[in-house]
Design a protein around this motif. Structure first.
Motif, short mmCIF file in Angstrom:
data_model
loop_
_atom_site.label_atom_id
_atom_site.label_comp_id
_atom_site.label_asym_id
_atom_site.label_seq_id
_atom_site.Cartn_x
_atom_site.Cartn_y
_atom_site.Cartn_z
N PRO A 28 37.07 33.93 38.60
CA PRO A 28 38.50 33.72 38.79
C PRO A 28 39.33 34.51 37.78
CG PRO A 28 37.52 31.83 37.72
CD PRO A 28 36.40 32.75 38.09
N LEU A 32 44.59 32.16 38.11
CA LEU A 32 43.92 31.05 38.80
C LEU A 32 43.34 30.06 37.79
CD1 LEU A 32 43.38 30.21 41.72
CD2 LEU A 32 41.15 31.28 41.54
N LYS A 35 46.05 27.82 36.73
CA LYS A 35 46.61 26.95 37.76
C LYS A 35 45.66 25.89 38.29
CE LYS A 35 48.70 29.30 41.07
NZ LYS A 35 49.22 30.32 41.96
N ILE A 39 38.27 25.51 37.39
CA ILE A 39 37.91 26.57 38.34
C ILE A 39 36.71 27.39 37.88
CG2 ILE A 39 39.57 28.27 37.45
CD1 ILE A 39 38.57 27.77 41.15
N THR A 74 40.72 40.79 40.44
CA THR A 74 41.66 40.14 41.36
C THR A 74 43.08 40.67 41.18
OG1 THR A 74 42.10 38.34 39.81
CG2 THR A 74 40.31 38.00 41.39
N ASP A 77 47.43 36.93 41.56
CA ASP A 77 47.21 35.50 41.82
C ASP A 77 45.90 34.98 41.24
OD1 ASP A 77 45.25 36.39 43.60
OD2 ASP A 77 46.22 35.56 45.38
N HIS A 79 43.00 35.18 42.46
CA HIS A 79 42.08 34.72 43.51
C HIS A 79 41.63 35.84 44.44
CE1 HIS A 79 40.27 32.12 46.48
NE2 HIS A 79 41.08 32.56 47.40
#
Length: 105
Positions: A28, A32, A35, A39, A74, A77, A79
């Protein structure tokens, strides 16, 4: 900080369903991680499931993200894969296909 993601054990793909898929989850991105609660641990858990399946079902996992700049895999975002992330996947698959081109002939 994590609001709802720390309150609910919600995953779009359950670990059971994930066992039926054959793909490696990219690490990730920073956004991410900021957030979504836990994760990184979830990503590691699902990748461990994939490792287990590869041993049981005798397949090799494509390691597209092994030796790369993890900060650029990434988009913002954290993701979705960036162009760089997509190029890592493509180059990995091309390398695998070239190495196995004549195995079954």
């Amino acid at each position: 900080m994590f609001h709802l993601t720390s309150l609910y054990e919600f995953h779009y793909v359950s670990p059971t369903c994930f066992k039926e898929n054959i793909y490696h989850i990219a690490p990730p991105g920073k956004k991410l991680i900021e957030k979504v609660y836990n994760i990184q641990e979830d990503t590691n858990h699902y990748n461990a499931i994939l490792e287990e399946c590869s041993l049981e079902k005798h397949f090799t996992i494509a390691q597209a993200f092994k030796d790369c700049d993890k900060n650029h895999i990434t988009i913002a975002d954290g993701h979705h894969l960036s162009r760089y992330g997509h190029s890592l996947v493509l180059n990995c698959l091309v390398k695998i296909l070239k190495s196995r081109a004549f195995e079954r002939i």
